[in-house]
Design a protein around this motif. Sequence first.
Motif, mmCIF file in Angstrom:
data_model
loop_
_atom_site.group_PDB
_atom_site.id
_atom_site.type_symbol
_atom_site.label_atom_id
_atom_site.label_comp_id
_atom_site.label_asym_id
_atom_site.label_seq_id
_atom_site.Cartn_x
_atom_site.Cartn_y
_atom_site.Cartn_z
ATOM 1 N N ARG A 86 0.865 -1.189 0.000
ATOM 2 C CA ARG A 86 0.000 0.000 0.000
ATOM 3 C C ARG A 86 0.893 1.228 0.000
ATOM 4 N NH1 ARG A 86 -2.310 3.377 4.154
ATOM 5 N NH2 ARG A 86 -1.115 2.197 5.683
ATOM 6 N N LEU A 87 0.621 2.155 -0.921
ATOM 7 C CA LEU A 87 1.391 3.398 -0.963
ATOM 8 C C LEU A 87 1.242 4.147 0.358
ATOM 9 C CD1 LEU A 87 0.608 4.788 -4.532
ATOM 10 C CD2 LEU A 87 2.794 3.884 -3.713
ATOM 11 N N LYS A 88 2.331 4.728 0.818
ATOM 12 C CA LYS A 88 2.278 5.524 2.047
ATOM 13 C C LYS A 88 1.485 6.807 1.809
ATOM 14 C CE LYS A 88 6.537 3.516 3.718
ATOM 15 N NZ LYS A 88 7.947 3.670 4.012
ATOM 16 N N ALA A 89 1.558 7.331 0.592
ATOM 17 C CA ALA A 89 0.778 8.498 0.161
ATOM 18 C C ALA A 89 0.590 8.360 -1.345
ATOM 19 C CB ALA A 89 1.512 9.792 0.491
ATOM 20 N N ASP A 90 -0.575 8.757 -1.822
ATOM 21 C CA ASP A 90 -0.829 8.641 -3.257
ATOM 22 C C ASP A 90 0.170 9.484 -4.040
ATOM 23 O OD1 ASP A 90 -2.901 6.911 -2.759
ATOM 24 O OD2 ASP A 90 -4.459 8.423 -2.974
ATOM 25 N N MET A 91 0.485 9.012 -5.229
ATOM 26 C CA MET A 91 1.452 9.702 -6.078
ATOM 27 C C MET A 91 1.135 9.383 -7.531
ATOM 28 S SD MET A 91 4.888 7.324 -5.694
ATOM 29 C CE MET A 91 5.645 7.951 -7.190
ATOM 30 N N ALA A 92 1.666 10.191 -8.423
ATOM 31 C CA ALA A 92 1.511 9.937 -9.851
ATOM 32 C C ALA A 92 2.378 8.747 -10.228
ATOM 33 C CB ALA A 92 1.925 11.169 -10.648
ATOM 34 N N VAL A 93 1.884 7.934 -11.140
ATOM 35 C CA VAL A 93 2.641 6.792 -11.652
ATOM 36 C C VAL A 93 2.842 6.982 -13.147
ATOM 37 C CG1 VAL A 93 1.880 5.182 -9.867
ATOM 38 C CG2 VAL A 93 0.553 5.398 -11.966
ATOM 39 N N PHE A 94 3.902 6.375 -13.675
ATOM 40 C CA PHE A 94 4.173 6.489 -15.103
ATOM 41 C C PHE A 94 4.972 5.279 -15.556
ATOM 42 C CE2 PHE A 94 7.380 8.697 -12.636
ATOM 43 C CZ PHE A 94 8.563 8.163 -13.111
ATOM 44 N N GLY A 95 4.799 4.919 -16.794
ATOM 45 C CA GLY A 95 5.540 3.796 -17.348
ATOM 46 C C GLY A 95 5.435 3.783 -18.860
ATOM 47 N N ASP A 96 6.447 3.240 -19.498
ATOM 48 C CA ASP A 96 6.498 3.190 -20.959
ATOM 49 C C ASP A 96 5.999 1.869 -21.514
ATOM 50 O OD1 ASP A 96 7.656 5.714 -21.006
ATOM 51 O OD2 ASP A 96 9.688 4.906 -20.923
ATOM 52 N N GLU A 97 6.122 0.791 -20.739
ATOM 53 C CA GLU A 97 5.850 -0.537 -21.275
ATOM 54 C C GLU A 97 4.366 -0.783 -21.508
ATOM 55 O OE1 GLU A 97 6.858 -5.197 -20.347
ATOM 56 O OE2 GLU A 97 8.059 -3.631 -19.406
ATOM 57 N N ASN A 98 3.526 -0.394 -20.555
ATOM 58 C CA ASN A 98 2.079 -0.602 -20.646
ATOM 59 C C ASN A 98 1.361 0.634 -20.135
ATOM 60 O OD1 ASN A 98 1.963 -3.533 -21.424
ATOM 61 N ND2 ASN A 98 3.058 -3.740 -19.486
ATOM 62 N N GLU A 99 0.092 0.784 -20.508
ATOM 63 C CA GLU A 99 -0.733 1.875 -20.007
ATOM 64 C C GLU A 99 -1.144 1.561 -18.573
ATOM 65 O OE1 GLU A 99 -5.291 3.452 -20.582
ATOM 66 O OE2 GLU A 99 -4.332 2.383 -22.236
ATOM 67 N N LEU A 100 -0.790 2.432 -17.638
ATOM 68 C CA LEU A 100 -1.109 2.233 -16.223
ATOM 69 C C LEU A 100 -2.413 2.937 -15.864
ATOM 70 C CD1 LEU A 100 2.416 2.943 -14.696
ATOM 71 C CD2 LEU A 100 1.387 0.710 -15.139
#
Length: 138
Positions: A86-100
């Motif tokens: 579980r994230l300690k605090a929400d944050m933006a995520v990003f990735g090149d391999e697949n759409e998150l």
Amino acid sequence: MQGYNVLMVYNAAMDRLLLCKRRKNPYQGLSNLVGGKIETGETGQEAAYRELYEETGIPGERIKLHHVMDLTYYWQNCYVEVYAGRLKADMAVFGDENELYWSDLDQNFFDLSMFAGEGNIGHMIEQVKMRRDLLLAD
């Protein structure tokens, strides 16, 4: 035997799960958990944190991953280590391999027309639900 991992990443409120839409086979077009290959010389946990950062941009200090279960596929000569955190605090995520994307939890994760893994994602989520307290304690 080749090792892989899948990562169940929940938001801070534990009401959403991070998924990816597969861009290539296997499971092209279906939703899946993030994860990847355990490299030679890596522990499963080291690989889990590395893959997490590579695929989502989430650094290890933002989440504690728990080793939930393993799946061994003898006929395919591989195994999968399943981690949840579980994230300690929400944050933006990003990735090149697949759409998150963040999914709410009221999905039928056993629906093979929408989700990869022959129903395993649904099974993994049910395992976490039974011990949700462990993730909330972090």
